[in-house]
Design a protein around this motif. Structure first.
Motif: not given
Ligand code: ASP
Ligand code: MG
Length: 491
Positions: A8-10, A211-216, A270-272, A487-491
């Motif tokens: 589970m990724k947050f 950037r945004g790589g936590s999904d990965y 940008k969601v993924l 617009n992306a779920d990164n931090a």
């Protein structure tokens, strides 16, 4: 009976403040009753952007701003610690850990200031700090609520190549490491909380996945552990049929194939992170996108094949920060290897070409690149064709910065009349199409329009294919801003 394993990724907004972390803890607590859980966390929202900014400012010698930034960063994390962690022993253990990390970050920035150079390696180390702070925080918050947990840095788990800022995993080693480090924790009944976004080379040098790589990170770990499911918890209900800020009535897609989801991610949804699904191609693990702030919503399920009778068109995306370059004029028919030279040039300046179209008469080649590289690409092309331009074999290399790409994503589009319907509808709405690319993969149709027509093009196509859902209530359709990258779920 074997308990299922869930990764589970947050994202950044899901761990953005104490109240959000409390919600995350609840979600994990519920899931951990019936399954083994591995948690992956992003940095708190906004932190990675600020860290990168601190790196840039350090390079410029602006030590005062950097010092101020670290002070703010410490305070922001302290508030969460003080709100959520009541045990004095836990609190001081965590504060000590954070102090060490923050000091490491400050030292890296000071080194950068001394050298007046921000190397890709230093930039990765500085920007990794957000995740390295948030993972122990979430682990402590879980433990505080009775969910035994342990933070672990992904540098111990994910081995990558040495491509700083866009590293890719070496899956064999990563699998061995996950078996060695994560499985024992799971067997002990602990919930490991892993830092998203980062890995390390074989030599132990920290890298970031982009950037945004936590999904990965989540899919890499899910694949390495043969997880039963991966859940990406974010701040929107799932993948949407279009950007709801541009298309009122856009709705959540209930189920979609890997391929289509990857196309949507690639073309601007940008969601993924665009590489997320890459890690799953060989294992077929289902991936869910769920909303931390509306956990009652079922979200989007991404599966290898998608729903059995899915409609032809699944969704629309657009990219507006692009520019169109044309290399052309009737004279280029005689110029040897124009295409080869054009793309050797774009590759040399590392411009990612998003769309290409060439008339069969070869009168001109048109390519679309992101705005950030447009100027350097045009200059490089003008240099490459300088001789031919002087002799008027190539008449022009021009740049149009006012365009946007709209992409229609679906599957089995061949024979379904989609091209006719799309352009028929656009024609009736008075939208002028400038260039078209239809992939032979039959899962995307992209076209270039002027930026001012982009919204109309999206609304018209969305309406034509009736992508809005009838039971749409208007609730929860914001676009993810769980992040730093817009617009992306990164931090
Ligand atoms: N924090 C990182 C970023 O903002 C990674 C992520 O959140 O996915 O890019
Ligand atoms: Mg994200």
């Amino acid at each position: 009976m074997r308990r299922p394993l869930r990764v589970m990724k947050f994202g950044g907004t899901s761990v953005g403040d104490a109240a959000c972390v409390a919600k995350v803890v609840e979600i994990i607590r519920t899931a951990s009753r019936e399954s083994d859980v591995v948690v992956v966390v992003s940095a708190m929202s906004g932190v990675t952007n600020k860290l990168i900014d601190a790196g840039t400012k350090s390079e410029a010698g602006d030590g005062a701003s950097v010092e101020l930034f670290f002070k703010g960063l410490r305070e922001r994390h302290d508030v969460v610690v003080n709100t959520l962690i009541h045990s004095a022993a836990q609190r001081s253990r965590l504060s000590r850990k954070m102090a060490v990390l923050l000091q490491e970050g400050e030292r890296l920035c000071q080194g950068t200031t001394l050298l007046r150079e921000l190397t890709p390696r230093a930039r990765d180390s500085i920007s990794s700090l957000g995740e390295r702070l948030s993972a122990p925080l979430v682990a402590a918050a879980l433990t505080e609520c009775g969910v035994a947990s342990q933070a672990i840095e992904a540098t111990e788990l994910i081995q990558t190549d040495s491509c700083h800022g866009a590293a890719d995993p070496c899956m064999d080693v990563t699998r061995e490491r996950c078996d060695a480090h994560l499985r024992p924790l799971l067997r002990k009944g602990l919930v490991p909380v892993v830092t998203g976004f980062i890995g390390a080379t074989a030599g132990g040098v920290l890298t970031t996945l982009g950037r945004g790589g936590s999904d990965y990170s989540a899919t890499i770990l899910g694949a390495a552990l043969d997880a039963d499911e991966i859940l990406i918890w974010t701040d929107v209900d799932g993948m949407l049929t279009a950007d709801p800020r541009l298309v009122p009535g856009a709705c959540t897609i209930a189920e979609i194939s890997y391929r289509e989801a990857a196309e949507l991610a690639h073309f601007g949804a940008k969601v993924l992170h665009p590489k997320t699904l890459r890690a799953l191609i060989h294992c077929g693990i289902p991936l869910w996108i769920r909303n931390t702030f509306a956990p009652e919503q079922s979200g989007t399920k991404i599966t290898p094949a998608g729903p059995p009778n899915g409609r032809g068109i699944r969704g629309l995306t657009c990219i507006s920060d692009v520019a169109m370059i044309t290399v052309g004029g009737p004279g280029i028919v005689g110029v040897p290897d124009v295409l080869g030279r054009t793309f050797a040039t774009t590759a040399a300046v590392r411009a990612n070409v998003l769309l290409i179209s060439q008339s069969s008469s070869q009168n001109d080649i048109c390519l679309v690149v992101s705005s950030s590289v447009a100027k350097s690409t045009v200059e490089a092309l003008r240099r490459e064709f300088a001789h031919d331009l002087a002799h008027e074999k190539v008449e022009h290399v021009t740049l149009d910065p006012t365009v946007a790409i709209v992409t229609v994503v679906g599957r089995n589009m061949r024979g379904s009349g989609i091209v006719g319907r799309t352009f028929g509808a656009l024609g009736r709405s008075g939208v002028n199409v400038i260039a078209i690319a239809l992939g032979s993969s039959e899962c995307n149709l992209s076209f270039v329009v002027s930026r001012e027509d982009m919204k109309d093009a999206l609304v018209t196509t969305h309406r034509e294919f009736q992508l809005g859902c009838t039971e749409y209530t208007g609730a929860n359709v914001t676009v993810s801003c769980d992040s730093d990258t817009p617009n992306a779920d990164n931090a």
